[in-house]
Design a protein around this motif. Structure first.
Motif, PDB file in Angstrom:
ATOM      1  N   LEU A  64      -7.667   3.367  -6.835  1.00 59.97           N
ATOM      2  CA  LEU A  64      -7.299   2.476  -5.735  1.00 59.97           C
ATOM      3  C   LEU A  64      -6.115   1.618  -6.116  1.00 59.97           C
ATOM      4  N   HIS A  65      -5.214   1.402  -5.151  1.00 58.65           N
ATOM      5  CA  HIS A  65      -4.046   0.551  -5.332  1.00 58.65           C
ATOM      6  C   HIS A  65      -4.047  -0.549  -4.272  1.00 58.65           C
ATOM      7  N   HIS A 125       0.841  -1.187   0.000  1.00 58.13           N
ATOM      8  CA  HIS A 125       0.000   0.000   0.000  1.00 58.13           C
ATOM      9  C   HIS A 125       0.881   1.245   0.000  1.00 58.13           C
ATOM     10  N   ARG A 172      -5.732  -3.347  -3.528  1.00 54.71           N
ATOM     11  CA  ARG A 172      -6.941  -3.717  -2.790  1.00 54.71           C
ATOM     12  C   ARG A 172      -6.789  -5.101  -2.160  1.00 54.71           C
ATOM     13  N   SER A 173      -7.327  -5.252  -0.964  1.00 52.83           N
ATOM     14  CA  SER A 173      -7.304  -6.546  -0.289  1.00 52.83           C
ATOM     15  C   SER A 173      -8.570  -6.678   0.545  1.00 52.83           C
ATOM     16  N   THR A 195      -6.850  -0.693   1.407  1.00 50.14           N
ATOM     17  CA  THR A 195      -6.440  -0.238   0.086  1.00 50.14           C
ATOM     18  C   THR A 195      -5.776   1.126   0.234  1.00 50.14           C
ATOM     19  N   ARG A 244      -7.043 -10.320  -3.466  1.00 53.16           N
ATOM     20  CA  ARG A 244      -6.024  -9.280  -3.551  1.00 53.16           C
ATOM     21  C   ARG A 244      -6.022  -8.706  -4.958  1.00 53.16           C
TER      22      ARG A 244
END
Length: 869
Positions: free
Chosen positions: A493-494, A310, A496-497, A416, A380
């Motif tokens: 968004l980067h 993140h 994401r989990s 995220t 993920r």
């Protein structure tokens, strides 16, 4: 006729007072006299007893039972607690206060994983001119500890004494926006710790550091805790940092390459999955003005280069000086059994400032892949995803689906990072968790603002959402939901989990294993190994069922064997089912088949017995075989100057394919299929104390060694049910025998006193009566409802057992025994006694197989053991 003296005591046990606090004495009394009535349980068909040639009288014992392996605790389902609220909490105080809390009740020492999230805002409609401020968060267990500061700021920490360096400092500032815009940030805080049994209150603490006229606003705070028993054989946990509780840690770097920020190594017991939680507090170095940076936090393990990473930006507000941010990661990954390393690392992605990561925290907890009690899923995202939708349209940004095997508690977590696409404009995103619905749960709402930072890369904000809620069995989908609520920029968004974890309620236990059956006369003795998974609640009973016919009997919670009776002649196998408070588990695999009775043309049933003399020489009769003796070991011990070492007992295995010999120093010598679980350490027996008897469990997984002072020393995977070490005895202990279930034992002293422990049933004794000869042995009858005592003159005393005969009744009045009776054992429907000269006397339905009476051994016989199949 039954030879029982007039006025024989019933239901009484010797009681001593003095030297023990009343509370301790009461506890000992309760343990000693606890009884469990089990219908249909008969005495084991294999039995043994022994008598050592000891002088009358025994001094008060010193010390306590010697070292032994402990009973392995069955695994338990993890325990959870949580707090999630659709509420707004406000404060103008710099004193830490509780924002939300939950109570965690632990039955055993446990590893506890704690994660907290929430949203903080700069102002609202009620207080629109709220100025910038620093918000501080920490976790406290059972109350905050005294303040101690070691972060980059100057305010005092408020970590818990049980907390492992977890604190977050977040700046809320609207300098980049219109002053009336409610700027929003989220925070995440994770930690792990070891907690003792008991009830613990886990609280999320918050305090304000004012920079101008302002107040702190926290929206929808949540806290979730998961506790895994520290001795669980199928789950494990580790956490970082390894600093002292409450102490802070720091990583400082300006490198574009990842540098270590923490890590932990975990020994994964079985293949499964790992829940990974990481977080930290991003800050600035003093004196670095106008030097923003973007930090990148990553978690990796030894078999996957990147679990998840993140981004978060730390900027420099003109009026504030330093700003701070929170960054968090959550993921779930598959893990294989073995040693696994997880690493938390940080790098500067863009910018010129120095990355300062305070209190980095990494927690890893594993669960078996096929666990019926814990079900998990994880999704993920890779790369970036643009969030195009605007309010009120919610968009699913990521999801994972799991199949809960049982009703339980769902722990959902999503993390995220968000910024503005191409660094253009400003945007505010709103996020929440959805469960089996598209709209989501408003208790989890999180707002995050992002705008163009000085590097024109877009101001990255870390987002964390968590929830604990009840769910039923079946499929469940956990979703990260979001939409744009304000601004003209496009949120991106980067990393994401989305993670979902269901901890089941108490469930029925697993199946027992290792079920073995051994035939008796109209009965069968069945033994088993307790299930590896107990469903979160230990078994309360076991049900043993005969196939065919379906005859069932119940055994107690700690039983590992039981006798099934009455059974007609025929061929049977058996299953064992564990029962707990949640229900009945699945039956075990069927046992081996056994034949009861003697069908026409079938060979006769086997039976036999062994004698052993004090030199360790073994003599076999009937179908028994000599499998080895201890004569050379006894001779060597005497030659070494260890005194007049003698063999005092012989104990057969359940299969009758082996036996243990016990010497007076506590040495245990196994032969045949007997397993060596250890001997009494040298120096453990003190003064005139000596070993006199050994009794094994029906499974052979352990045995007890008993001394003349009534001390019990356990070996193997068995429990101790108490002993007589705290009592001054009227006569030395002469013999021991396990109860029919194996969950207790009897001790008998030379004065005829009988002592029952565990589920052994007390039916009377000869204590306090004038005897013609000292008592040598105690023998339970076939169905376990009574027992016999035998004295050295061959006199038998029956207590709720059928009197089968005695030596005075079969010998002419003028013909005494040539040598005293050494011991007596159960044999068929009755008993068999032997004299020190090897003479044997059978009072049983089993055939007499011989004796040494016509050719006595050179050394006195001290013990006898028998079997009948």
């Amino acid at each position: 006729m039954i030879r029982r003296p007039s006025g024989a005591p019933r239901g009484r046990r010797p009681c001593r007072r003095g030297g023990v606090p009343s509370s301790v004495a009461l506890l000992l009394a309760r343990v000693a006299v606890a009884r469990v009535a089990v219908t249909g349980i008969a005495v084991a068909a294999i039995a043994s007893l022994a008598i050592a040639p000891l002088a009358a009288g025994a001094a008060e014992p010193a010390g306590s039972p010697g070292p032994a392996t402990g009973v392995v605790a069955a695994p338990s389902i993890p325990v959870t607690c949580g707090y999630s609220a659709d509420t707004t909490w406000t404060s103008t105080s710099t004193t830490p206060a509780v924002v939300g809390s939950c109570s965690l009740a632990l039955a055993v020492e446990s590893v506890v994983v704690i994660t907290s999230t929430g949203t903080i805002v700069q102002h609202d409609d009620v207080f629109p001119n709220n100025g910038p401020y620093h918000a501080r968060f920490s976790v406290a267990v059972d109350g905050p500890r005294p303040a101690a500061d070691s972060d980059s700021d100057t305010a005092a920490d408020s970590d818990s004494a049980a907390d492992t360096a977890a604190e977050r400092l977040i700046t809320v500032d609207g300098a980049h926006l219109d002053v009336n815009h409610p700027v929003s940030r989220t925070f995440t805080l994770t930690t792990g710790t070891l907690m003792a049994p008991g009830v613990h209150v886990i609280a999320l603490m918050a305090s304000l550091e004012p920079l101008s006229g302002n107040r702190m606003i926290v929206v929808d705070p949540s806290i979730v805790a998961i506790a895994v028993p520290g001795d669980s054989p199928d789950s494990a946990a580790c956490w970082s940092p390894g600093s002292a509780p409450g102490a802070a840690s720091r990583v400082v770097t300006a490198s574009a390459s990842f540098v270590p920020a923490g890590g932990c190594t975990i020994e994964v017991p079985v293949d499964g999955f790992a829940l990974v939680l990481g977080s930290g507090s991003l800050g600035r170095l003093p004196g670095e003005r106008g030097q923003p940076y973007e930090a990148r936090l990553r978690v990796a393990n030894d078999f996957s280069p990147t679990v998840v990473d993140h981004w978060a930006t730390v900027d420099d507000a003109p009026t504030l000086g330093h700003t701070y941010g929170s960054i968090g990661i959550a993921s779930m990954v598959p893990v294989a059994a073995g040693t696994r390393a997880f690493d938390l690392s940080v790098a500067r992605d863009v910018g010129t400032g120095t990355v300062v990561l305070d209190d980095p925290s990494l927690v890893v907890i594993t669960f078996p892949a096929d666990s019926p009690a814990v079900t998990g899923c994880s999704e993920r995202g890779t790369g970036a995803v643009a969030v195009m939708a605007s309010a009120p349209v919610w968009q699913r940004l990521g999801a994972c689906t799991l199949e809960a095997r049982f009703p339980g508690t769902l722990i959902a977590t999503a993390t995220t990072s968000m910024n503005v696409e191409n660094g253009v404009g400003y945007t505010q995103g709103r996020f929440r968790l959805g469960l089996d619905a598209t709209s989501g749960d408003d208790r989890t709402d999180r707002w995050v603002d992002s705008f163009v930072d000085p590097s024109n890369d877009g101001y990255d904000q870390s987002i964390a959402v968590s929830l604990l809620t009840r769910v039923g069995s079946g499929p469940h989908t956990v979703s990260l939901m979001g939409h744009r609520t304000a601004g003209n920029g496009v949120p991106v968004l980067h990393g994401r989990s989305v993670v979902g974890l269901v901890i089941a309620d108490d469930i029925a236990p697993g199946s027992p294993t290792g079920v073995q059956a051994r035939p008796g006369s109209g009965s069968a003795e069945v033994s088993w190994i307790a299930p590896g998974a107990n469903g979160g609640t230990p078994p309360t009973a076991y049900e043993i069922t005969a196939i065919p016919g379906g005859l069932s009997v119940r055994a107690g919670a700690t039983a590992t064997s039981a006798t099934v009776a009455p059974l007609a002649d025929g061929v049977y196998s058996f299953t064992v089912t564990a029962i707990n408070a949640a229900g009945t588990g699945q039956p075990s695999a069927a046992s081996n088949r056994v034949t009861l009775g003697s069908p026409v043309g079938a060979p006769p049933r086997a039976s036999g017995y062994w004698m052993v003399d004090d030199a360790g020489v073994v003599y076999a009769f009937g179908d028994s075989r000599v499998l080895g003796d201890a004569s050379s070991m006894v001779a060597a011990a005497r030659a070494d100057g260890r005194g007049n070492v003698v063999v005092v007992d012989i104990e057969p295995t359940v299969s009758a394919g082996g036996y243990w010999l016990l010497d007076s120093l506590g040495g245990v010598h196994p032969f045949g299929d007997a397993v060596d679980h250890g001997s009494v350490p040298v120096g453990q027996l003190v003064g005139d104390e000596s070993a006199v008897s050994i009794s094994a469990t029906a499974t052979g997984l352990g045995y007890w060694v008993f001394t003349n002072r009534g001390r019990v020393i356990r070996f193997g995977n068995i429990a101790s049910f108490g002993d007589l070490s705290s009592l001054q005895l009227n006569g030395p202990v002469r013999d021991s025998i396990r109860s029919p279930s194996g969950n207790g034992y009897y001790l008998v002293a030379s004065d005829g006193g009988v002592f029952a422990f565990g589920d052994a049933q007390f039916h009377g004794s000869m204590g306090g009566h004038q005897l013609n000869a000292p008592v040598r042995s105690l023998v339970p009858d076939r169905d376990g409802s009574g027992y016999w005592l035998v004295a050295s003159d061959g006199g038998v005393f029956a207590f709720l057992a059928e009197f089968r005969g005695s030596i005075p009744g079969v010998l002419p009045p003028d013909q005494p025994l040539r040598r005293p009776i050494a011991g007596m054992v159960a044999f068929g429907s009755g008993y068999l006694m032997v004299g020190e000269d090897g003479g044997a006397f059978a009072f049983s339905d089993r055939p007499f197989a011989g004796s040494l009476g016509s050719d006595p051994p050179s050394r006195p016989v001290t013990a006898v053991a028998a079997f009948s199949i």
